[in-house]
Design an enzyme around this catalytic site. Structure first.
Site, PDB file in Angstrom:
ATOM      1  N   MET A  30      56.500  25.555  71.310  1.00 30.76           N
ATOM      2  CA  MET A  30      57.785  24.996  70.862  1.00 30.76           C
ATOM      3  C   MET A  30      57.546  24.118  69.627  1.00 30.76           C
ATOM      4  O   MET A  30      58.347  23.227  69.325  1.00 30.76           O
ATOM      5  CB  MET A  30      58.439  24.193  71.983  1.00 30.76           C
ATOM      6  N   GLY A  36      45.890  20.553  71.490  1.00 30.71           N
ATOM      7  CA  GLY A  36      45.996  21.440  72.658  1.00 30.71           C
ATOM      8  C   GLY A  36      46.358  22.853  72.201  1.00 30.71           C
ATOM      9  O   GLY A  36      45.706  23.839  72.567  1.00 30.71           O
ATOM     10  N   HIS A  37      47.379  22.953  71.349  1.00 29.30           N
ATOM     11  CA  HIS A  37      47.774  24.275  70.826  1.00 29.30           C
ATOM     12  C   HIS A  37      46.629  24.902  70.041  1.00 29.30           C
ATOM     13  O   HIS A  37      46.378  26.101  70.127  1.00 29.30           O
ATOM     14  CB  HIS A  37      48.988  24.149  69.888  1.00 29.30           C
ATOM     15  N   GLN A 148      46.381  24.580  80.679  1.00 30.78           N
ATOM     16  CA  GLN A 148      46.420  24.192  82.096  1.00 30.78           C
ATOM     17  C   GLN A 148      47.246  22.927  82.329  1.00 30.78           C
ATOM     18  O   GLN A 148      47.694  22.658  83.431  1.00 30.78           O
ATOM     19  CB  GLN A 148      44.993  23.972  82.616  1.00 30.78           C
ATOM     20  N   LYS A 149      47.491  22.170  81.267  1.00 27.47           N
ATOM     21  CA  LYS A 149      48.282  20.942  81.428  1.00 27.47           C
ATOM     22  C   LYS A 149      49.618  21.247  82.102  1.00 27.47           C
ATOM     23  O   LYS A 149      50.071  20.511  82.956  1.00 27.47           O
ATOM     24  CB  LYS A 149      48.525  20.290  80.065  1.00 27.47           C
ATOM     25  N   GLN A 153      53.797  25.918  85.103  1.00 22.15           N
ATOM     26  CA  GLN A 153      54.260  26.949  84.159  1.00 22.15           C
ATOM     27  C   GLN A 153      53.307  28.148  84.169  1.00 22.15           C
ATOM     28  O   GLN A 153      53.737  29.300  84.157  1.00 22.15           O
ATOM     29  CB  GLN A 153      54.353  26.330  82.763  1.00 22.15           C
ATOM     30  N   SER A 185      49.955  16.051  74.577  1.00 24.72           N
ATOM     31  CA  SER A 185      51.260  16.679  74.780  1.00 24.72           C
ATOM     32  C   SER A 185      52.183  16.257  73.644  1.00 24.72           C
ATOM     33  O   SER A 185      52.068  15.138  73.126  1.00 24.72           O
ATOM     34  CB  SER A 185      51.841  16.177  76.115  1.00 24.72           C
ATOM     35  N   SER A 186      53.109  17.152  73.275  1.00 32.44           N
ATOM     36  CA  SER A 186      54.061  16.792  72.207  1.00 32.44           C
ATOM     37  C   SER A 186      54.870  15.561  72.623  1.00 32.44           C
ATOM     38  O   SER A 186      55.283  14.766  71.778  1.00 32.44           O
ATOM     39  CB  SER A 186      55.008  17.955  71.933  1.00 32.44           C
TER      40      SER A 186
HETATM   41  O1  PAF Z   1      54.788  25.398  76.967  1.00 32.62           O
HETATM   42  C1  PAF Z   1      55.677  25.559  76.101  1.00 32.62           C
HETATM   43  O2  PAF Z   1      55.576  25.085  74.969  1.00 32.62           O
HETATM   44  C2  PAF Z   1      56.933  26.333  76.456  1.00 32.62           C
HETATM   45  O3  PAF Z   1      57.306  26.110  77.773  1.00 32.62           O
HETATM   46  C3  PAF Z   1      56.821  27.831  76.162  1.00 32.62           C
HETATM   47  C4  PAF Z   1      55.748  28.497  77.008  1.00 32.62           C
HETATM   48  C5  PAF Z   1      56.507  28.036  74.682  1.00 32.62           C
HETATM   49  C6  PAF Z   1      58.149  28.521  76.464  1.00 32.62           C
HETATM   50  O4  PAF Z   1      59.177  27.990  75.713  1.00 32.62           O
END
Ligand code: PAF
Length: 282
Positions: A30, A36-37, A148-149, A153, A185-186
């Site tokens: 998002m 992390g990304h 994993q955070k 999900q 985390s954002s």
């Molecule tokens: O983890 C996220 O950033 C969101 O939940 C995802 C997987 C991109 C879905 O919008």
């Protein structure tokens, strides 16, 4: 880096790569990209021929009183960052093309969506499963990467992938942490300096729980008490949604800790809700 905004063009582009026998590694995000990304992107690059990233702030996964409007947006910095990391394709779809007028199909993953955060964020995992299913259909990646955070999900997405026969391997990558253990985390961007310090309590509570298990405690209620005590001892924590011990596949709360469990916490600091977890083997 190719930047694509239209789902149909994205679908065609990904299809062309697959026709040439190239594997696609996909990192859905998002935006407001952080280390992390970047760890997911690095892993996707190591394991696939083509790295695909999406940025889409998905309104369907935010509750009415949640932070959709103020969710951090940093498109320019994100694009620069992704170029520097050698990402091949960036998908940034327009809201109206993802959810056109008349859109009425959603994906619900029963049971695991109702546990943990499910009770506090009704509809959240339906929103996540719906957008991830759409993105998987557009990209058809060989592998998709999640941190994993967001443990719940990952369980929801793995279940959905299996149940709906997506030909995609869901790869769960380790949580990236700050020096004091706070999971990156954002939403950490919402914290001021004092709150940021207090947020370290989440990881401290998890490690205290993990240490007690390592020392032989097998009673989940005992572990819960240990974790809650640490969270409750931090003045700036304004609410604890849960601090508990779960089965890592079903997400049911456990009483006796046997082989592997996930310790998970969700707590609020001011308006900010933070989550974290640790997988622990006995
Ligand atoms: O983890 C996220 O950033 C969101 O939940 C995802 C997987 C991109 C879905 O919008």
């Amino acid at each position: 880096m190719e930047i694509i905004r239209m789902p149909r063009i994205m679908q065609d582009t990904c299809w062309r790569y697959r026709m040439k026998g190239r594997t696609l590694g996909f990192v859905p995000t998002m935006g407001a990209l952080h280390e992390g990304h970047m760890s997911l992107i690095k892993r996707a690059g190591a394991e696939n021929d083509v790295v695909v990233v999406s940025i889409f702030i998905n309104p369907l996964q935010f509750g009415l009183s949640e932070d959709f409007e103020k969710y951090p947006r940093s498109a320019e910095a994100d694009i620069k960052n992704l170029r520097e990391r050698g990402v091949d394709i960036l998908f940034v779809p327009d809201l109206k093309l993802v959810y056109p007028d008349g859109f009425s199909t959603t994906v619900s993953v029963d049971h695991v969506s109702e546990k943990m955060c499910g009770g506090f964020r009704p509809g959240h995992f339906r929103g996540v499963a719906t957008i991830v299913a759409k993105l998987f259909n557009i990209v058809c990646p060989a592998r998709a990467y999640f941190g994993q955070k967001d443990f719940q999900q990952t369980v929801v997405i793995k279940r959905m992938t299996k149940d709906l026969d997506f030909d995609t391997e869901v790869v769960v990558c380790p949580t990236i942490r700050e020096e004091d253990g706070l999971a990156i985390s954002s939403r950490n961007l919402y914290l001021d300096e004092v709150q940021r310090k207090a947020a370290g309590a989440l990881y401290r509570s998890l490690t205290a729980g993990a240490e007690a298990i390592a020392s032989g405690t097998r009673s989940a209620p005992e572990i819960r008490k240990i974790m809650e005590r640490i969270l409750a001892g931090e003045n700036l924590i304004t609410g604890i949604d849960y601090a508990s011990v779960y089965d890592p596949e079903t997400l049911d709360e456990v009483d006796d800790i046997q082989t592997e469990v996930v310790l998970a916490v969700a707590a609020r600091i001011g308006e900010t809700r933070l989550i974290d977890n640790l997988l622990v083997r006995t």
